[in-house]
Design a protein around this motif. Structure first.
Motif, PDB file in Angstrom:
ATOM      1  N   CYS A  99      -0.032   3.483   3.173  1.00 56.10           N
ATOM      2  CA  CYS A  99       0.479   2.939   4.439  1.00 56.10           C
ATOM      3  C   CYS A  99       1.988   2.664   4.364  1.00 56.10           C
ATOM      4  N   CYS A 114       0.860  -1.181   0.000  1.00 54.43           N
ATOM      5  CA  CYS A 114       0.000   0.000   0.000  1.00 54.43           C
ATOM      6  C   CYS A 114       0.895   1.228   0.000  1.00 54.43           C
ATOM      7  N   CYS A 149      -6.332   1.820   5.231  1.00 49.64           N
ATOM      8  CA  CYS A 149      -6.577   3.233   4.925  1.00 49.64           C
ATOM      9  C   CYS A 149      -7.721   3.408   3.928  1.00 49.64           C
TER      10      CYS A 149
HETATM   11 ZN   LIG Z   1      -3.247   1.530   3.093  1.00 53.75          ZN
END
Ligand SMILES: [Zn+2]
Length: 115
Positions: free
Chosen positions: A19, A16, A44
């Motif tokens: 993140c 990600c 997220c």
């Molecule tokens: Zn994320």
């Protein structure tokens, strides 16, 4: 190389970018041929496109918690289901043939890429 059909709602490991962490993403959409088009980060909520290159093991996406298979090349952050030790997460790739996997009790060293 179509030995795994993905479905919406499946989990796949992906980095990600929000993140900045490899984590299980939820498959959000599929192409007509069953390839993963986009995935969503459960942490997220960011939706991102899923590319074949996101899974570098050559067999497509490895489902989260798939049975441990020493023929697979694992990478950090992937999870597996070991027949003896249960669910584990790869904490480090030691070298081309060894990985450290954190199970519920402790880290164990396993082999991988052993075709
Ligand atoms: Zn994320």
């Amino acid at each position: 190389m179509e030995n795994h059909q993905s479905a919406i709602g499946d989990r796949v490991q992906k980095l990600c970018l929000v993140c900045v962490e490899v984590r299980g993403h939820i498959v959000a959409s599929l192409s007509k041929t069953g390839n993963i088009v986009s995935v969503k980060c459960p942490q997220c909520g960011t939706r991102s496109r899923f590319k074949k290159s996101d899974s570098n093991n050559g067999i497509g996406a490895v489902p989260e918690g798939a049975p441990y298979n020493w023929a697979i090349t694992y990478r950090k952050g992937q999870t597996m289901l070991h027949p003896t030790f249960g669910i584990g997460e790869v904490t480090a790739v030691v070298d081309a043939g060894k990985i450290d996997v954190l199970f519920s009790d402790r880290v164990r060293r396993l082999v991988h890429t052993k075709a």
